[in-house]
Enzyme design. Structure first.
Site, PDB file in Angstrom:
ATOM      1  N   SER A 563      35.822  44.842  19.720  1.00 41.99           N
ATOM      2  CA  SER A 563      36.975  44.298  20.419  1.00 41.99           C
ATOM      3  C   SER A 563      38.025  43.884  19.386  1.00 41.99           C
ATOM      4  CB  SER A 563      36.542  43.128  21.305  1.00 41.99           C
ATOM      5  OG  SER A 563      37.582  42.757  22.183  1.00 41.99           O
ATOM      6  N   HIS A 681      33.573  46.947  28.592  1.00 41.10           N
ATOM      7  CA  HIS A 681      33.790  46.262  27.321  1.00 41.10           C
ATOM      8  C   HIS A 681      32.497  45.675  26.768  1.00 41.10           C
ATOM      9  CE1 HIS A 681      36.717  44.959  24.429  1.00 41.10           C
ATOM     10  NE2 HIS A 681      36.311  43.701  24.475  1.00 41.10           N
TER      11      HIS A 681
END
Length: 713
Positions: A563, A681
């Site tokens: 991320s 994610h």
């Protein structure tokens, strides 16, 4: 000959050849073809060329076909590593450890979120009796889907625990649908409220309804803005959600990306509303719980420079704030004059992370030098004692009730999988809520905290983890992990994936970089916007310190992050390719000139800036990994990963960067792309997918850094 043939095959997959006598000649990997279709943008007078703009459209058939080809190539490389079966067997044992993620007391009920063995998803259980006593599963996401890819996103019990509002979504998308469960019967009520991604819920005192946050449906706002316009509604159980009343839609002129969070006070008398557009500050409002839907929200902290969170007890507000206190303080305010604050627990030498009201006391989670402490104070702020923790580690999810003596918190460290501790403030007894058997001896591993000096002289801490019996010799294969952003702290946490690495003599390093919240607000501010380069310099200082200290050398050192940490890796390999023998870049942001145009990324402009601003454009262009890949440079072998359904960071970043690196890298590679289907994610990823991903990542690291494969199971 059979073994030699396997080696020849593995080398051929990455474009190498063997001459007579066994000499290996490196050659360019045989990557799938990627057309260049350059698009030139002129930003603030500067032409910017984007060769792979066409790879942004993940739904286009040609992009899907290209992704399939890249995935196949990646599989051909990763699957050739001879230690995969042993890694898979090891991860089966490590991921099977029972873990507790949080406990939430509600009246006489105690709910826990726990993962049992190799089940794909954690369950919500109702715990009865003493620790280790009977539990009943009330929400089991493992029955939501056959493959475990439908997940529980969030859950909020009513005050008495009779009902639970929760969100569920498919494929890691976090596109939640809100449901309501009757705990006693196990039945779902008819509510099914869509567009509740990242929702928060504040129950009415009578449990007959709740306030909640919801995004608009397609067609209600301009196309592409559905991920913004977060609004507060009230739902009464049994009513049609389409008729729910709008309670807060933002003040006039509020930006569309204004984020709103609801929560109730511990005494059940107040509802708080947190409103923000910036990761470093928020506005805070309150009104009585159960108030009329058009009741006003009283300002507590509006227009102030900092972050503030509230609770209430004994007719007053208690505020955790970094306004005027970069490491936070706890202040009190009268609801009749909520903007006048008086310190209760002043700012100290550690960062005040959170607090809970327990048995008429304050339980305070304090982080000092990146290590957690739980301290008990009287309501007037007087310090009483500190709770003994199992080891150096991390505490969060602090929970309790104002009229009961039990405090609950999650504890984790590098060698201690997540557990929930229950401490009785009256007896002093502290126990884990659940016993478990570990497939390793925690005492066989050691963690030390070391310090590096960054480019500007700032001291940067890092945790160095290895087997106690391993002697550093200047050649230890070493993985450096970092994040460095959004005020998120890189504290000691259990990572099942690192144990096969440690067992083969490797070293794992958790670098505590600026941009996080480890030392309070100033630490965060020093690593965002125009100061983002500090984060990368901090990482390089840690890596160089490891070499200077005789732990490792650059060909045997890798960098890893996801991320915002994926952005860190992207910067690391483009700015300092000489430091690394390999890199794993997970769910990353990499095109920093266009990131704000996709998904929810406009929420992150206060952290990074935007290329729409001339000064911020220059800062972003200077470090944007995608725009700083140069032809003719030998870059470290890198594995880029992404989730096809990622609703936070679009997988376009990984696709475009992989294409750019494959085209321009002058090294031996490989540059690999792994796009995972039915994944996002990372939130809600089933255990099976986590194991598969861990095998791939560790196969890549071991293969690139010359680690002997673990023995066959």
């Amino acid at each position: 000959m059979k073994t030699q043939g396997a080696v020849v095959l593995a080398l051929a997959l990455v474009g190498c050849s063997i001459l007579s006598g066994g000499t290996v000649i490196a050659a360019r990997p045989a990557y799938p073809p990627t057309p260049v279709r350059a698009v030139t943008d002129t930003l603030h007078g500067t032409p910017v060329v984007d060769p792979y703009r066409w790879l942004e459209d993940g739904a286009a058939p040609e992009v899907e076909a290209w992704t399939d080809a890249e995935n196949a190539f990646t599989r051909s490389v990763l699957d050739a590593f001879p230690g995969r079966a042993a890694l898979a067997a090891s991860y089966e044992r490590l991921f099977a450890v029972n873990t507790m993620l949080k406990a939430r007391p509600c009246g006489a009920r105690l709910f826990v979120e726990r993962k049992d063995g190799l089940k794909n998803q954690p369950t919500i259980d109702l715990l009865t009796g003493d620790p280790g006593g009977r539990s009943t599963t009330v929400i089991d996401p493992n029955v939501f889907s056959a493959d475990g890819t439908v997940a529980l996103d969030w859950w909020y019990p009513s005050h008495d625990g009779a009902l639970i509002a929760y969100g569920r979504s498919a494929g890691g998308s976090e596109q939640s649908v809100l449901h309501v469960l009757e705990v006693a019967t196990g039945k779902l009520r008819p509510e099914a409220i869509a567009h509740t991604q990242y929702a928060t819920v504040a129950w009415d005192p009578d449990g007959a309804g709740f306030l909640y946050t919801r995004h608009p449906a397609k067609g209600d706002v301009p196309a592409g803005e559905e991920v913004f316009h977060k609004r507060v509604f009230h739902h009464r159980l049994g009513d049609d959600p389409a008729q729910d009343s709008l309670v807060f839609g933002g003040l006039p002129g509020a930006p569309i990306q204004e984020f709103r969070i609801l929560y109730g006070s511990s005494d059940q008398r107040w509802t708080f509303l947190n409103v923000s557009t910036d990761w470093a500050k928020n506005d805070l409002y309150a009104r009585p719980a159960g108030a009329a839907l058009d009741a006003p929200w009283a300002p507590i902290a509006v227009g102030v420079d900092g972050l503030t969170h509230a609770d209430a007890i004994d007719g007053r507000f208690l505020l955790l704030t970094n306004v005027g206190a970069p490491r936070y303080r706890i202040a009190a305010a009268d609801p009749a004059a909520p903007t006048a604050w008086t310190d209760v627990v002043p700012e100290g030498d550690g960062v005040l992370e959170s607090f809970a009201l327990v048995d008429g006391r304050l339980a305070v989670n304090v982080r000092k030098d990146v290590v957690s402490h739980v301290r008990i104070h009287a309501l007037d702020g007087t310090f009483e004692r500190e709770i003994e923790l199992p080891s150096l580690g991390t505490v969060d999810q602090l929970e309790g009730q104002p009229d009961r003596p039990e405090i609950y918190f999650r504890f984790s460290s590098f060698a201690y999988p997540s557990m929930v501790q229950r401490c009785d403030l009256r007896t002093g007894a502290c126990v884990a809520l659940e016993e478990r058997t570990l497939p390793f001896d925690p005492a066989a591993y050691e963690t030390t905290q070391e310090w590096a000096t960054s480019k500007d002289g700032t001291r940067i801490p890092m945790f160095v983890v290895k087997k106690r019996a391993v002697v550093v010799d200047g050649d230890r294969p070493t993985i450096v992990y970092g994040y460095g952003g959004f005020g998120v702290s890189g504290t000691p946490e259990y990572r099942a994936a690192i144990f096969p690495w440690l067992d083969e003599g490797g070293v794992f390093v958790n670098a505590t970089l600026r941009g996080g919240g480890e030392f309070g607000r100033a630490w965060h501010e020093a690593g965002r916007l125009e100061k983002k380069q500090n984060v990368y310099d901090d990482l390089y200082a840690c890596a160089e310190r490891l070499v200077a200290a005789g732990v490792t050398r650059t060909p045997r050192m890798a960098v890893w992050g996801g991320s915002n940490g994926g952005l860190l890796v992207g910067a690391a390999i483009t700015q300092r390719p000489d430091l690394w023998g390999a890199a794993v870049c997970e769910v990353p942001l990499l095109d920093m000139l266009r990131y704000q145009n996709f998904s929810v990324a406009r929420y992150w402009v206060p952290e990074y800036g935007s290329a729409e601003d001339p000064a911020q454009f220059r800062t972003l262009l200077a470090y944007s990994p995608y725009h700083n890949v140069k032809a003719g440079v030998r870059y470290p072998p890198t594995l880029f990963t992404a989730g096809a359904f990622d609703s936070r960071v679009d997988p376009l970043h990984a696709r475009k960067m992989a294409a750019m690196m494959q085209a321009r890298d002058a090294g031996d590679g490989p540059m690999l792309l792994r796009i995972e289907g039915k994944a996002g994610h990372g939130q809600g990823k089933p255990t099976r997918k986590r194991i598969d991903a861990a095998v791939d990542v560790m196969s890549f690291f071991m293969g690139r850094l010359g680690v002997t494969p673990p023995p066959a199971p």
